[in-house]
Scaffold this active site. Structure first.
Site: not given
Ligand SMILES: NC(=O)c1ccc[n+]([C@@H]2O[C@H](COP(=O)([O-])OP(=O)(O)OC[C@H]3O[C@@H](n4cnc5c(N)ncnc54)[C@H](OP(=O)(O)O)[C@@H]3O)[C@@H](O)[C@H]2O)c1
Length: 302
Positions: A13, A56-57, A145, A149
């Site tokens: 994306l 790198d978040i 997951y 999120k």
């Protein structure tokens, strides 16, 4: 020139979003058929492509330093730990990237005045509903997951955008469409689950709408998918048909028949009603069949 920073810029994306924000058409884009000003023709932005190796978040100090130096007007936050089954075995990693990583982005955005558009998922829902989910339904994720999120969504300020999407496939990255095209062309047997329904979405279409929502700073939760719902089996049949084959070679199976079984439970119904866009007369997303047909052609061209 205004600046937009894209996290996860090397993902399937993220690559398409960077194209759109740079005023370019991603592979398989619906050229000339969508309202160009709104989808796919965004201008006036310098795009900062924050790939994983550059940003790198999970590293708070790195995120703060990057945002303080770049001073983006907008952050499109598409980075995530997306290996849904691996998340079941490594909950800490899933939350470190998807929830804490988003906390870091949010903190930096607040401190340096950036607008955030976060990409979220249909997997925040449990799939028990017998109707499509609207933006105001209460999430109840059944996988690590999905929980991580949702954790990311909870880090957002109310005036930012959360764009929930589903079943992504793009020209650049591993996905279901590529897997079926490859298996069909290799003559492999096709057994595909028929008891999960969702909204297949091509990244080139999503990128246009996401870029527009982000740069227009449209606040709140948006469901953004291609139109129409399908099972994975429906999608596989469509792909085989598009390739000139007989769709009846695709054998339907149930999720419990998958071999090997998947670690993460999937919502049986994760169809997202794009109600926020539709009721604002902004539902420009094409049908999923249209998007996937374009994607298959784009795959052959690349
Ligand atoms: N794929 C789907 O079906 C789907 C459905 C609904 C929502 N979404 C959401 O859509 C967004 C884009 O997904 P996608 O399909 O494009 O996934 P993708 O191809 O896996 O892209 C995610 C990107 O995030 C990067 N990343 C992972 N950990 C990171 C970290 N700690 N710091 C910075 N970057 C990191 C990855 O880099 P590496 O590859 O180097 O790790 C990758 O480039 C995600 O937010 C995802 O949750 C996806």
């Amino acid at each position: 020139m205004r600046k937009v920073l894209v996290t996860g810029a090397g993902g399937q994306l993220g690559l398409d979003v960077c194209d759109v924000l740079s005023g370019e058409m991603p592979p398989g884009a619906a050229v000339g058929r969508l309202p160009a000003a709104k989808m796919g023709r965004i201008s006036g932005y310098e795009v900062i492509r924050a790939t994983h190796d550059l940003l790198d978040i999970t590293e708070r100090s790195v995120v703060m330093e990057a945002v303080s130096t770049i001073r983006p007007d907008v952050i499109v936050h598409a980075a995530a730990y997306t290996r849904v089954d691996d998340c079941e075995h490594d909950q800490d990693m899933a939350f470190a990237v998807n929830a804490v990583g988003t906390r870091n982005i949010a903190e930096a955005a607040r401190r340096y005045g950036a607008y955030v558009a976060y990409v979220s998922t249909d997997y925040v829902f449990d799939g028990a509903s017998d109707r499509p989910y609207v933006e105001w339904d209460i999430p109840s994720p059944i996988s690590v997951y999905g929980r991580s999120k949702l954790g990311g969504e909870m880090e957002l300020d109310g005036e930012w955008s959360a764009v929930r999407t589903s079943w992504l496939c793009g020209a650049r990255g591993g996905n279901f469409v590529k897997a079926i095209v490859g298996a069909y062309r290799d003559g492999k047997p096709l057994k595909v689950v028929n008891d999960q329904r969702g909204c297949p979405t091509v990244t080139s279409d999503l990128a246009g709408m996401l870029g527009w929502i982000a740069t227009e700073r449209l606040p709140g939760v948006f469901h953004v998918t291609n139109r129409g719902a399908a099972s994975w089996w429906d999608v596989a049949r469509f792909i085989v048909q598009e390739l000139g084959g007989d769709p009846n070679i695709v054998q339907p199976i149930t999720t419990t028949e998958l071999d090997p079984p998947r670690a993460a439970p999937r919502p049986p119904n994760s169809v997202l009603d794009n109600m926020a866009l539709r009721t604002a007369d902004m539902d420009y997303m094409p049908d999923w069949q249209d998007g996937i047909a374009r994607l298959i052609r784009a795959l052959d061209e690349t």
